[in-house]
Write an enzyme that holds these catalytic residues in place. Structure first.
Site, short mmCIF file in Angstrom:
data_model
loop_
_atom_site.label_atom_id
_atom_site.label_comp_id
_atom_site.label_asym_id
_atom_site.label_seq_id
_atom_site.Cartn_x
_atom_site.Cartn_y
_atom_site.Cartn_z
N MET A 1 0.86 -1.19 0.00
CA MET A 1 0.00 0.00 0.00
C MET A 1 0.88 1.23 0.00
O MET A 1 1.77 1.35 0.83
CB MET A 1 -0.89 0.03 1.24
CG MET A 1 -2.29 -0.51 1.01
SD MET A 1 -3.46 0.09 2.25
CE MET A 1 -3.14 -1.06 3.55
N HIS A 2 0.64 2.11 -0.97
CA HIS A 2 1.43 3.35 -0.98
C HIS A 2 0.64 4.56 -1.45
O HIS A 2 1.08 5.69 -1.27
CB HIS A 2 2.66 3.18 -1.87
CG HIS A 2 2.34 3.09 -3.33
ND1 HIS A 2 1.86 1.94 -3.91
CD2 HIS A 2 2.42 4.00 -4.33
CE1 HIS A 2 1.65 2.15 -5.20
NE2 HIS A 2 1.98 3.40 -5.48
N ARG A 3 -0.54 4.36 -2.03
CA ARG A 3 -1.26 5.51 -2.58
C ARG A 3 -1.83 6.37 -1.46
O ARG A 3 -2.38 5.86 -0.48
CB ARG A 3 -2.39 5.04 -3.52
CG ARG A 3 -1.83 4.33 -4.73
CD ARG A 3 -2.83 4.15 -5.85
NE ARG A 3 -2.18 3.43 -6.94
CZ ARG A 3 -1.45 3.98 -7.90
NH1 ARG A 3 -1.27 5.28 -7.91
NH2 ARG A 3 -0.87 3.24 -8.82
#
Length: 365
Positions: free
Chosen positions: A209-211
């Site tokens: 997860m990075h957004r």
């Protein structure tokens, strides 16, 4: 003699251009008079991109590093354009080949076209329809001035035709990222460390997860992680985590024994984990391609995707960013009721060969 400049700006870009370099080198050995320069824009500083990285991919180290990293997106774009203009004036090619949808893709395309140099876009025509994503703007602007599109799917071809591009510019070739995946699969390796020692193959999840939509709002991040923990029923979740996300998780007090946060992993280590996972939970586009080809269930925590073929023919499902919607999807994975990979046309490991044959045809000796 065809002279090509190949541009990469971030680690995944090098995965996409490695097979193209191999295909060019093969043609050179067979007598084709073509040359290339490999340019790293320096967009992303990545300590994992040492000499070993290029050795693993079996590609030469870049001929130049433009040092265009850091700053805002506008500052980065400007720095890359200034440095790349100098590179092109000193080493003018017949064509500049850009890949993907990062800042470098946009910056180098504009610079080349202003010098009346042709541009080829690998992964042209991909669209998410989401203009809040910088990548979508990069794709749209790059495609608007591209001379040759090397596309990954019929969906991309349709997007380009709908935008008014003629068929002679559109070359449906497949996906170079899958060339790399298939070539590197025999070399996948289990990561070292206590976290990975007791993993049972097929009985853990991999998560990325990075957004900002998922990780920058504390209450939303907590709700999403809680929903994932509940739905995975205590199975280990390997979470290679960005430092910013790790900080956010710490601040909201997420602490579960089966949520195993690790440093970012190398390509060979990460894909070893994906290949042997029960399922993948991600907000990345590229991972959905790899998971699909490896027939691993993939849950995408986004409201849109630029890789629709991974949903239609792959193992990907678009769940969205609402944690409440996650439960039934995780239950299907847990129960073993997920769909199987149907086969995406031309994702066969031979995409780069097709690209280079087209380049030789368009830019003969």
């Amino acid at each position: 003699m065809g002279k090509f400049t190949i541009v990469a700006g971030a680690r995944p870009n090098f995965m996409k251009i490695a097979p193209i370099i191999h295909a060019i080198q093969k043609q050179q050995k067979e007598g084709a008079k073509l040359t290339f320069r490999l340019i790293h824009t320096g967009q992303h500083y990545d300590k994992k991109m040492s000499g070993d990285f290029f050795e693993q991919l079996n590609i030469p180290e870049p001929d130049a590093n433009l040092g265009g990293g850091g700053g805002t997106q506008a500052e980065q774009t400007a720095a890359i354009m200034v440095a790349f203009e100098k590179e092109l004036l000193e080493n003018r090619p017949d064509l500049v080949l850009v890949v993907g949808d990062v800042t470098s893709t946009l910056a180098c395309s504009i610079t080349a076209k202003k010098l009346q140099i042709d541009v080829a876009h690998v992964e042209g025509g991909i669209r998410s329809g989401d203009l809040t994503m910088p990548e979508e703007i990069n794709r749209m602007v790059t495609d608007s001035i591209t001379d040759h599109f090397f596309t990954t799917s019929e969906i991309a071809n349709t997007n380009l035709r709908n935008s008014g591009f003629q068929d002679e510019k559109i070359h449906f070739v497949g996906n170079t990222m899958i060339d790399t995946l298939l070539a590197q699969m025999p070399h996948f390796k289990k990561p070292e460390g206590a976290v990975f020692e007791n993993l049972e193959l097929g009985n853990y999840f991999v998560m990325t997860m990075h957004r900002p939509a998922n990780v920058d709002q504390e209450h939303k991040l907590k709700a999403m992680i809680d929903a994932i923990l509940e739905g995975t029923e205590g199975l280990p979740i390997i979470f290679p985590v960005h430092p910013r996300t790790a900080k956010n998780l710490k601040e909201i007090g997420i602490n579960a024994p089966n949520l195993l946060m690790t440093e970012p992993l190398s390509y060979l280590e990460f894909n070893y984990l994906v290949k042997n996972a029960k399922g993948v939970i991600t907000d990345s586009g590229g991972i959905t391609e790899e998971a699909s080809v490896m027939n691993v269930p993939c849950i995408t925590l986004r409201d849109n995707t630029e890789r629709e073929e991974t949903i239609q023919l792959g193992t990907n499902e678009l769940v969205g960013t609402d944690p409440k919607k996650l439960k039934p999807y995780l239950k299907k994975v847990m129960d073993g009721n997920w769909k199987s990979y149907q086969g995406i046309p031309l994702w066969d490991g031979k995409t780069a060969e097709r690209i280079v044959k087209i380049l030789i045809d368009k830019y003969p000796d």
